[in-house]
Design an enzyme around this catalytic site. Structure first.
Site, PDB file in Angstrom:
ATOM      1  N   ASN A  97       0.862  -1.191   0.000  1.00  0.00           N
ATOM      2  CA  ASN A  97       0.000   0.000   0.000  1.00  0.00           C
ATOM      3  C   ASN A  97       0.896   1.237   0.000  1.00  0.00           C
ATOM      4  OD1 ASN A  97       0.769  -0.133   2.863  1.00  0.00           O
ATOM      5  ND2 ASN A  97      -0.795   1.436   3.154  1.00  0.00           N
ATOM      6  N   HIS A 108       5.529   5.794  -7.153  1.00  0.00           N
ATOM      7  CA  HIS A 108       5.805   4.536  -6.461  1.00  0.00           C
ATOM      8  C   HIS A 108       7.270   4.434  -6.032  1.00  0.00           C
ATOM      9  CE1 HIS A 108       1.926   2.500  -7.488  1.00  0.00           C
ATOM     10  NE2 HIS A 108       1.957   3.373  -8.482  1.00  0.00           N
TER      11      HIS A 108
END
Length: 351
Positions: A97, A108
């Site tokens: 997550n 990311h």
């Protein structure tokens, strides 16, 4: 004896005889101790006062680092990360997550201690050094990104087991839709939750990283499990320890695509000279530092403040993206940024 004397003698009450005291009664009473021949006890010295006893030392407040440039944590917890997916990708990297830093930058694996981007380049899954700011560009390399749980938390421990189970079901729906060749789980705990939901089994203690025997349900997607790319991964704490799994991932991808392996590079057994490795690493580090500036961006060295080239349009600086484009570092493509490998080698030469 006269009668008066006898009456006086008879009037005196008889005195009781002294009773013998038993030995048990006197045993509890200890006799006074005799002072031995040792030194007499020293007189108690007065405690010397220290200057600090009378002074009030004020503790300095701890310096709070503003990691998010004034953005409150409560706002970051409401943000989410976009998936970077498209049909028929080679690899989809699956995280657990978003963390606070990922939510803040919107990309990311942006942490400076995260080894993912370094391992991707070291294994040549990507052809040049990249950072988290380039995550959406990896689709051109056949690599996508997604997470099991969409919600942002300060740490993965803040997720409940129920969230992990529900997230695993959503993840399978994504994989069934986009049909990638390989689903790469970035961490053992992520795959453990996935395996519990769909295969009804928890991972054993002797679990082996790498390709797994099962496929993603309803697809032909292979499952590959890597150690967590976080620097907190105790089993594989350095990028050098993890890159072997990225090399295996690349080999599996090439097998599925029918790409011929480069036979010039093969794994083999070899002897390791630690002293020589330290010397070589120091020499390499010195050479690399001469070729790179000290300014960094996301853990990779870049050139900044480059003067405008002759004939360039006004306001255009080489290495800086035009308006509307994503910022792009000015890389020296021929050389990989220094990894400071020598800093991780213990000094045992003097032992």
């Amino acid at each position: 004896m006269s009668g008066g004397a006898m009456s006086a003698a008879n009037s005196v009450p008889p005195q009781p005889l002294p009773q013998e005291v038993p030995m048990e009664a006197t045993a509890g009473k200890s006799a006074p101790k005799k002072r031995g021949r040792g030194r007499p006890p020293k007189a108690k010295q007065a405690k010397q006062e220290k200057i600090t006893d009378t002074m009030k030392v004020e503790k300095k407040p701890k310096r709070k680092i503003d990691r998010f440039k004034g953005t409150p944590e409560s706002e970051l917890l409401l943000r989410t990360l976009p998936d970077h997916l498209s049909p028929n990708l080679d690899i989809v990297i699956i995280g657990i997550n978003p963390g606070l830093m990922a939510a803040y930058v919107g990309h990311h694996y942006p942490g400076p201690g995260n080894h993912l981007w370094k391992c991707l380049y070291m294994s040549r899954l990507i052809d040049r050094p990249m950072t988290a700011m380039d995550d959406f560009k990896l689709i051109n390399n056949g690599i996508g990104f997604t997470n099991v749980v969409e919600r942002t938390t300060p740490g993965s421990k803040d997720l409940s087991r129920k969230e992990m189970m529900e997230g695993a079901k959503i993840l399978v729906g994504k994989l069934q839709k986009y049909q990638p060749r390989i689903a790469a789980f970035n961490g053992k705990s992520i795959y453990d939750a996935f395996s519990s939901v769909f295969f009804g089994k928890k991972l054993k203690k002797d679990f082996m990283f790498g390709q797994q025997p099962d496929l993603v349900p309803g697809t032909t997607t292979r499952i590959f499990v890597m150690p967590s790319s976080s620097a907190r991964c105790a089993q594989f704490p350095r990028a050098q320890d993890k890159v072997q799994f990225y090399l295996r991932l690349k080999r599996l991808r090439n097998e599925l695509k029918g790409i011929q392996e480069d036979r010039d590079i093969e794994e083999t057994d070899y002897s390791f000279d630690l002293i020589k490795a330290i010397e070589d690493a120091k020499r390499t580090k010195v050479k690399q530092e001469k070729n790179f500036d000290t300014d960094t961006c996301g853990g990779a060295h870049v050139h900044v403040d480059t003067p405008a080239a002759p004939g360039a349009a006004p306001g255009v600086v080489p290495g800086v993206a035009a308006a509307g484009d994503a910022p792009q570092p000015n890389w020296d493509l021929g050389v990989f940024p220094p990894m400071d490998f020598v800093d991780h080698i213990p000094d045992i030469t003097s032992q």
